[in-house]
Design a protein around this motif. Sequence first.
Motif, PDB file in Angstrom:
ATOM      1  N   ALA A 121      47.344  34.512  47.625  1.00  0.00           N
ATOM      2  CA  ALA A 121      46.990  34.973  48.975  1.00  0.00           C
ATOM      3  C   ALA A 121      46.665  36.245  48.967  1.00  0.00           C
ATOM      4  O   ALA A 121      45.491  36.728  49.294  1.00  0.00           O
ATOM      5  N   GLU A 122      47.453  37.268  48.299  1.00  0.00           N
ATOM      6  CA  GLU A 122      47.080  38.649  48.191  1.00  0.00           C
ATOM      7  C   GLU A 122      45.749  38.943  47.602  1.00  0.00           C
ATOM      8  O   GLU A 122      44.821  39.860  48.065  1.00  0.00           O
ATOM      9  N   LEU A 123      45.480  38.085  46.697  1.00  0.00           N
ATOM     10  CA  LEU A 123      43.966  38.173  45.896  1.00  0.00           C
ATOM     11  C   LEU A 123      42.929  37.706  46.677  1.00  0.00           C
ATOM     12  O   LEU A 123      42.026  38.353  46.713  1.00  0.00           O
ATOM     13  N   ASP A 173      46.943  50.248  53.972  1.00  0.00           N
ATOM     14  CA  ASP A 173      47.972  49.869  54.952  1.00  0.00           C
ATOM     15  C   ASP A 173      49.282  49.111  54.613  1.00  0.00           C
ATOM     16  O   ASP A 173      49.352  48.880  53.360  1.00  0.00           O
ATOM     17  N   SER A 174      50.226  49.000  55.126  1.00  0.00           N
ATOM     18  CA  SER A 174      51.491  48.657  54.681  1.00  0.00           C
ATOM     19  C   SER A 174      51.461  47.388  54.214  1.00  0.00           C
ATOM     20  O   SER A 174      52.489  46.805  53.532  1.00  0.00           O
ATOM     21  N   GLY A 175      50.449  46.572  54.511  1.00  0.00           N
ATOM     22  CA  GLY A 175      50.334  44.960  53.831  1.00  0.00           C
ATOM     23  C   GLY A 175      49.791  45.082  52.613  1.00  0.00           C
ATOM     24  O   GLY A 175      49.796  43.883  51.966  1.00  0.00           O
ATOM     25  N   GLY A 176      49.285  46.238  51.902  1.00  0.00           N
ATOM     26  CA  GLY A 176      48.602  46.215  50.998  1.00  0.00           C
ATOM     27  C   GLY A 176      47.413  45.743  50.591  1.00  0.00           C
ATOM     28  O   GLY A 176      46.646  45.330  49.472  1.00  0.00           O
ATOM     29  N   ALA A 177      46.575  45.796  51.701  1.00  0.00           N
ATOM     30  CA  ALA A 177      45.000  45.447  51.747  1.00  0.00           C
ATOM     31  C   ALA A 177      44.305  45.952  50.595  1.00  0.00           C
ATOM     32  O   ALA A 177      43.366  45.368  49.820  1.00  0.00           O
ATOM     33  N   VAL A 178      44.389  47.445  50.509  1.00  0.00           N
ATOM     34  CA  VAL A 178      43.516  48.292  49.672  1.00  0.00           C
ATOM     35  C   VAL A 178      44.011  47.599  48.252  1.00  0.00           C
ATOM     36  O   VAL A 178      43.038  47.387  47.491  1.00  0.00           O
ATOM     37  N   ALA A 179      45.336  47.732  47.831  1.00  0.00           N
ATOM     38  CA  ALA A 179      45.713  47.405  46.472  1.00  0.00           C
ATOM     39  C   ALA A 179      45.286  46.011  46.143  1.00  0.00           C
ATOM     40  O   ALA A 179      44.946  45.714  44.955  1.00  0.00           O
ATOM     41  N   SER A 180      45.494  45.050  47.283  1.00  0.00           N
ATOM     42  CA  SER A 180      45.005  43.733  46.965  1.00  0.00           C
ATOM     43  C   SER A 180      43.546  43.661  46.616  1.00  0.00           C
ATOM     44  O   SER A 180      43.073  42.892  45.579  1.00  0.00           O
ATOM     45  N   ARG A 181      42.775  44.281  47.204  1.00  0.00           N
ATOM     46  CA  ARG A 181      41.298  44.139  47.029  1.00  0.00           C
ATOM     47  C   ARG A 181      40.877  44.764  45.733  1.00  0.00           C
ATOM     48  O   ARG A 181      40.019  44.307  44.813  1.00  0.00           O
ATOM     49  N   GLN A 182      41.788  46.009  45.276  1.00  0.00           N
ATOM     50  CA  GLN A 182      41.753  46.394  44.191  1.00  0.00           C
ATOM     51  C   GLN A 182      42.000  45.553  42.863  1.00  0.00           C
ATOM     52  O   GLN A 182      41.453  45.353  41.717  1.00  0.00           O
ATOM     53  N   LEU A 222      39.836  41.964  38.394  1.00  0.00           N
ATOM     54  CA  LEU A 222      39.672  40.602  37.792  1.00  0.00           C
ATOM     55  C   LEU A 222      37.970  40.256  37.745  1.00  0.00           C
ATOM     56  O   LEU A 222      37.593  39.762  36.766  1.00  0.00           O
ATOM     57  N   LEU A 223      37.554  40.548  38.809  1.00  0.00           N
ATOM     58  CA  LEU A 223      36.034  40.223  38.938  1.00  0.00           C
ATOM     59  C   LEU A 223      35.297  41.251  37.987  1.00  0.00           C
ATOM     60  O   LEU A 223      34.307  40.678  37.290  1.00  0.00           O
ATOM     61  N   ALA A 224      35.846  42.427  38.133  1.00  0.00           N
ATOM     62  CA  ALA A 224      35.088  43.326  36.921  1.00  0.00           C
ATOM     63  C   ALA A 224      35.434  43.003  35.558  1.00  0.00           C
ATOM     64  O   ALA A 224      34.315  43.133  34.613  1.00  0.00           O
ATOM     65  N   GLU A 225      36.367  42.377  34.979  1.00  0.00           N
ATOM     66  CA  GLU A 225      36.688  41.971  33.841  1.00  0.00           C
ATOM     67  C   GLU A 225      35.944  40.674  33.497  1.00  0.00           C
ATOM     68  O   GLU A 225      35.467  40.724  32.605  1.00  0.00           O
ATOM     69  N   MET A 226      35.657  39.796  34.593  1.00  0.00           N
ATOM     70  CA  MET A 226      34.843  38.750  34.495  1.00  0.00           C
ATOM     71  C   MET A 226      33.602  39.260  34.024  1.00  0.00           C
ATOM     72  O   MET A 226      32.647  38.668  33.070  1.00  0.00           O
ATOM     73  N   ILE A 227      32.974  40.143  34.657  1.00  0.00           N
ATOM     74  CA  ILE A 227      31.561  40.619  34.463  1.00  0.00           C
ATOM     75  C   ILE A 227      31.546  41.384  33.154  1.00  0.00           C
ATOM     76  O   ILE A 227      30.608  41.029  32.424  1.00  0.00           O
ATOM     77  N   ARG A 228      32.567  42.187  32.705  1.00  0.00           N
ATOM     78  CA  ARG A 228      32.689  42.783  31.459  1.00  0.00           C
ATOM     79  C   ARG A 228      32.579  41.795  30.215  1.00  0.00           C
ATOM     80  O   ARG A 228      31.942  42.264  29.206  1.00  0.00           O
ATOM     81  N   ARG A 229      33.126  40.649  30.540  1.00  0.00           N
ATOM     82  CA  ARG A 229      33.282  39.910  29.428  1.00  0.00           C
ATOM     83  C   ARG A 229      31.918  38.729  29.534  1.00  0.00           C
ATOM     84  O   ARG A 229      31.986  37.890  28.874  1.00  0.00           O
ATOM     85  N   GLY A 230      31.240  38.978  30.490  1.00  0.00           N
ATOM     86  CA  GLY A 230      30.033  38.094  30.516  1.00  0.00           C
ATOM     87  C   GLY A 230      30.445  36.778  30.826  1.00  0.00           C
ATOM     88  O   GLY A 230      29.562  35.734  30.629  1.00  0.00           O
ATOM     89  N   ALA A 231      31.273  36.638  31.717  1.00  0.00           N
ATOM     90  CA  ALA A 231      31.509  35.148  32.409  1.00  0.00           C
ATOM     91  C   ALA A 231      30.838  34.909  33.591  1.00  0.00           C
ATOM     92  O   ALA A 231      30.612  35.752  34.290  1.00  0.00           O
ATOM     93  N   SER A 232      30.676  33.597  33.820  1.00  0.00           N
ATOM     94  CA  SER A 232      30.032  33.297  34.933  1.00  0.00           C
ATOM     95  C   SER A 232      30.915  32.871  36.128  1.00  0.00           C
ATOM     96  O   SER A 232      30.404  32.987  37.324  1.00  0.00           O
ATOM     97  N   ASP A 233      32.351  32.738  35.922  1.00  0.00           N
ATOM     98  CA  ASP A 233      33.164  32.144  37.038  1.00  0.00           C
ATOM     99  C   ASP A 233      34.598  32.683  36.644  1.00  0.00           C
ATOM    100  O   ASP A 233      34.825  32.821  35.708  1.00  0.00           O
ATOM    101  N   LEU A 234      35.097  32.998  37.896  1.00  0.00           N
ATOM    102  CA  LEU A 234      36.562  33.347  37.786  1.00  0.00           C
ATOM    103  C   LEU A 234      37.561  32.286  38.537  1.00  0.00           C
ATOM    104  O   LEU A 234      37.071  31.692  39.705  1.00  0.00           O
TER     105      LEU A 234
END
Length: 190
Positions: free
Chosen positions: A166-168, A110-119, A124-136
């Motif tokens: 806010a976007e994140l 959508d024009s508000g960028g919801a999909v890109a914001s979700r991506q 960030l969350l995928a990197e957290m998991i990849r690095r074995g971290a517990s929290d972001l």
Amino acid sequence: MSTLDALLDMMSAEGASELLLRAGEVPRVVAPSGTRPVARSAISGAQVANLARAIADAATALQLAARSAVRFSYRGFSVDVVFPPTGATMRVTPAPLAPPLAGEGSAAPDSGGAVASRQAIDSLLAEMIRRGASDLHLTSGESPRLRHGGQMVAMQRAPVSREEMAELLWPIAPVKNREEWERCHDTDFA
């Protein structure tokens, strides 16, 4: 060769983790040596959009012209472009384009960028998991941090602005946490 290619070559040479072009700000790169500007003056939303269109395929360029949020791959880099009300933002990372998460592949941006914001938050969350971290941990004005082995570790990414925060958060935050963020600019949720 596009204007952006020289910056991408520099990113590769320096091992940089991110190039951020946000309307109204000086473009910057996040490298192992720290965050630094890559231009002398702020970039406009139109300049961000034009740079993105110059490297996009024809279909993606049409989406950009319509101010739709997009994510695409270019020269082995992942390129995310969103159009908040204040202009345009392009984030380039030297990572292959991640496969869409369940339900994202067919979602129309959508024009508000919801999909890109979700991506962006998913990245960030995928990197957290990849690095074995517990929290972001996200704090406005600071680079994202991970809790790894009980220690806080800064990610090699540009500091998160208030607008970007806010976007994140909006795609994943419960309503009560959105309200708390609006009221006191702080919230905590899992």
